[in-house]
Design an enzyme around this catalytic site. Structure first.
Site, PDB file in Angstrom:
ATOM      1  N   GLU A  42       0.824  -1.212   0.000  1.00 13.60           N
ATOM      2  CA  GLU A  42       0.000   0.000   0.000  1.00 13.60           C
ATOM      3  C   GLU A  42       0.858   1.263   0.000  1.00 13.60           C
ATOM      4  O   GLU A  42       0.533   2.240  -0.657  1.00 13.60           O
ATOM      5  CB  GLU A  42      -0.951   0.018   1.212  1.00 13.60           C
ATOM      6  CG  GLU A  42      -2.048  -1.037   1.155  1.00 13.60           C
ATOM      7  CD  GLU A  42      -2.984  -0.886  -0.033  1.00 13.60           C
ATOM      8  OE1 GLU A  42      -3.048   0.213  -0.619  1.00 13.60           O
ATOM      9  OE2 GLU A  42      -3.648  -1.876  -0.403  1.00 13.60           O
ATOM     10  N   GLY A  86      10.195   7.868  -6.304  1.00 14.36           N
ATOM     11  CA  GLY A  86       9.802   9.208  -5.854  1.00 14.36           C
ATOM     12  C   GLY A  86       9.181   9.179  -4.461  1.00 14.36           C
ATOM     13  O   GLY A  86       9.037   8.117  -3.853  1.00 14.36           O
ATOM     14  N   TYR A 125      -6.491   6.002   4.601  1.00 13.00           N
ATOM     15  CA  TYR A 125      -6.645   5.021   3.521  1.00 13.00           C
ATOM     16  C   TYR A 125      -5.827   3.755   3.830  1.00 13.00           C
ATOM     17  O   TYR A 125      -6.341   2.633   3.798  1.00 13.00           O
ATOM     18  CB  TYR A 125      -6.211   5.622   2.164  1.00 13.00           C
ATOM     19  CG  TYR A 125      -5.976   4.533   1.160  1.00 13.00           C
ATOM     20  CD1 TYR A 125      -7.053   3.944   0.505  1.00 13.00           C
ATOM     21  CD2 TYR A 125      -4.691   4.017   0.939  1.00 13.00           C
ATOM     22  CE1 TYR A 125      -6.861   2.883  -0.362  1.00 13.00           C
ATOM     23  CE2 TYR A 125      -4.499   2.967   0.077  1.00 13.00           C
ATOM     24  CZ  TYR A 125      -5.584   2.404  -0.579  1.00 13.00           C
ATOM     25  OH  TYR A 125      -5.395   1.344  -1.414  1.00 13.00           O
ATOM     26  N   ASP A 143      -9.758   5.593  -1.737  1.00 10.57           N
ATOM     27  CA  ASP A 143      -8.690   6.155  -2.569  1.00 10.57           C
ATOM     28  C   ASP A 143      -9.348   6.908  -3.729  1.00 10.57           C
ATOM     29  O   ASP A 143     -10.567   7.086  -3.757  1.00 10.57           O
ATOM     30  CB  ASP A 143      -7.740   5.045  -3.056  1.00 10.57           C
ATOM     31  CG  ASP A 143      -8.415   4.079  -4.020  1.00 10.57           C
ATOM     32  OD1 ASP A 143      -9.656   4.160  -4.197  1.00 10.57           O
ATOM     33  OD2 ASP A 143      -7.709   3.240  -4.615  1.00 10.57           O
ATOM     34  N   CYS A 213     -26.679   3.108 -10.480  1.00 11.46           N
ATOM     35  CA  CYS A 213     -25.818   4.291 -10.552  1.00 11.46           C
ATOM     36  C   CYS A 213     -26.648   5.519 -10.949  1.00 11.46           C
ATOM     37  O   CYS A 213     -27.171   5.598 -12.054  1.00 11.46           O
ATOM     38  CB  CYS A 213     -24.707   4.040 -11.558  1.00 11.46           C
ATOM     39  SG  CYS A 213     -23.655   5.477 -11.790  1.00 11.46           S
TER      40      CYS A 213
HETATM   41 FE1  SF4 Z   1     -19.235   4.178 -13.086  1.00 13.54          FE
HETATM   42 FE2  SF4 Z   1     -20.797   3.908 -15.203  1.00 13.54          FE
HETATM   43 FE3  SF4 Z   1     -20.736   2.036 -13.322  1.00 13.54          FE
HETATM   44 FE4  SF4 Z   1     -21.848   4.376 -12.831  1.00 13.54          FE
HETATM   45  S1  SF4 Z   1     -22.519   2.889 -14.307  1.00 13.54           S
HETATM   46  S2  SF4 Z   1     -20.471   3.272 -11.478  1.00 13.54           S
HETATM   47  S3  SF4 Z   1     -20.530   5.732 -13.973  1.00 13.54           S
HETATM   48  S4  SF4 Z   1     -19.067   2.633 -14.674  1.00 13.54           S
END
Ligand code: SF4
Length: 357
Positions: A42, A86, A125, A143, A213
């Protein structure tokens, strides 16, 4: 701001866990439950792409297979192994945290979130990643990938780098987390962000949570995440005098503050001149400051090197001096010894281009 219902949360969890069952991304640290190796991976992967970090993980974990080995490592050797990655403070923090684990925890990696996050260089995180992957504790990792997925999932149109929005995203990530298997859920949502819900052109048609979504439903996935204004990077000019007599070279170890702490560099002068120094100016400076008489001078640069908050423009003056003039000085290394010194990437790049490394 949208608030997810219990149904929404359950449906997202179920779809993500099912997707992860069939999805595999082969990575050397993925199957381990060893908190030390998880911690190491990580830290290496912070600010680093997986493809770049993988060989470093393999080399460092083979060289220091346990936290005891890392605690007793020679710092110059560790920084040398880190060279090119880095953000060298990560390596120094790993080293001092490993020593603290040996001194304060008898060499046993801490097993609760509060003790893990109190290790040097471990933020929220990383602590959540170690706690969930190694011990199955219910802490959501957040993240950049997870932030993006959550922002789209809930159609958050405010800048995700705003403090209040960050806090809100943390709360949402924690709400969506599958508490019965936090490690797998965290891995699944991170993998989704890095492979499907990518920064540009998210692959919504392949996404297991498409139906849940909100950004996709509203047709605004491509507009999210929104980011605040970027702060312009400041420009810094560096002039390096690389003094050598063919077989030996003069190098300084950088002090305890500023960038590249503990790494080695040639003599550095003039931070503010944007133009290269003339031949006679270099000669007089070398005589005046270092008491050395150049035989020849070759200039390289400017080389551009970009750091998080600044852009470096570096000039290198490769200066040959008579054979015995470096004798008796501090910081003189044979060309062979130079190969083992940890160097900033910028110096390494220039030395390689001149065939010094
Ligand atoms: Fe991401 Fe598209 Fe899945 Fe929504 S539907 S979580 S925008 S990949």
């Amino acid at each position: 701001m949208n608030i997810p219902t219990e149904n929404h949360i359950q449906a997202v969890r179920k779809a993500l866990m099912k997707w992860h069952d069939t999805y595999t991304r082969d990575m050397p640290w993925k199957d381990t439950k060893d908190p030390y190796l998880i911690w190491l991976s990580e830290i290496i992967l912070q600010q680093t792409r997986v493809a770049q970090g993988r060989p470093y993980y393999v080399t460092i974990s083979e060289r220091y297979p346990t936290v005891d080995d890392l605690a007793s490592a020679d710092e110059d050797e560790l920084l040398k192994l880190w060279q090119g990655l880095g953000y060298y403070s990560r390596a120094r923090n790993l080293h001092s945290a490993a020593k603290a684990i040996v001194m304060e925890h008898n060499g046993i990696f801490p097993q609760d979130y509060e003790s893990i996050i109190s290790l040097k260089g471990v933020g929220r995180y990383t602590a959540a990643a170690i706690a969930s992957f190694a011990y199955g504790l219910p802490y959501a990792v957040v993240d950049g990938n997870v932030k993006r997925v959550i922002a789209r999932l809930m159609a958050i149109e405010d800048p995700i780098d705003d403090r209040a929005i960050e806090k809100r995203i943390d709360q949402l990530a924690q709400a969506f987390l599958d508490k019965s298997d936090p490690g797998t859920f965290n891995q699944a949502i991170m993998d989704l962000g890095s492979t499907v819900c990518t920064p540009r052109n998210p692959l919504c048609d392949e996404c297991p949570i498409q139906e849940r979504c909100v950004a996709h439903e509203k047709g605004i996935a491509y507009l999210i995440p929104v980011k605040g204004k970027k702060v312009a990077k400041s420009k810094v000019f560096m002039h390096y005098f690389v003094l050598s007599d063919e077989t030996r070279i003069l190098m300084n170890k950088r002090g305890n503050d500023g960038i590249w702490k503990g790494l080695y560099e040639p003599f550095l002068d003039e931070y503010d001149k944007s133009r290269p120094l003339t031949h006679s100016r270099v000669t007089s400076k070398v005589e005046e400051i270092l008491g050395l008489k150049p035989i020849s001078i070759k200039r390289e640069g400017p080389i551009k090197h970009v750091l998080t908050h600044r852009q470096i423009m570096a000039y290198f003056y490769f200066i040959n001096v008579p054979e015995n003039d470096l004798s008796g000085r501090d910081g003189v290394y044979s060309m062979r010894e130079l190969q083992a010194l940890p160097l900033p990437r910028l110096i390494e790049k220039s030395f390689r281009s001149q065939g010094i490394l």
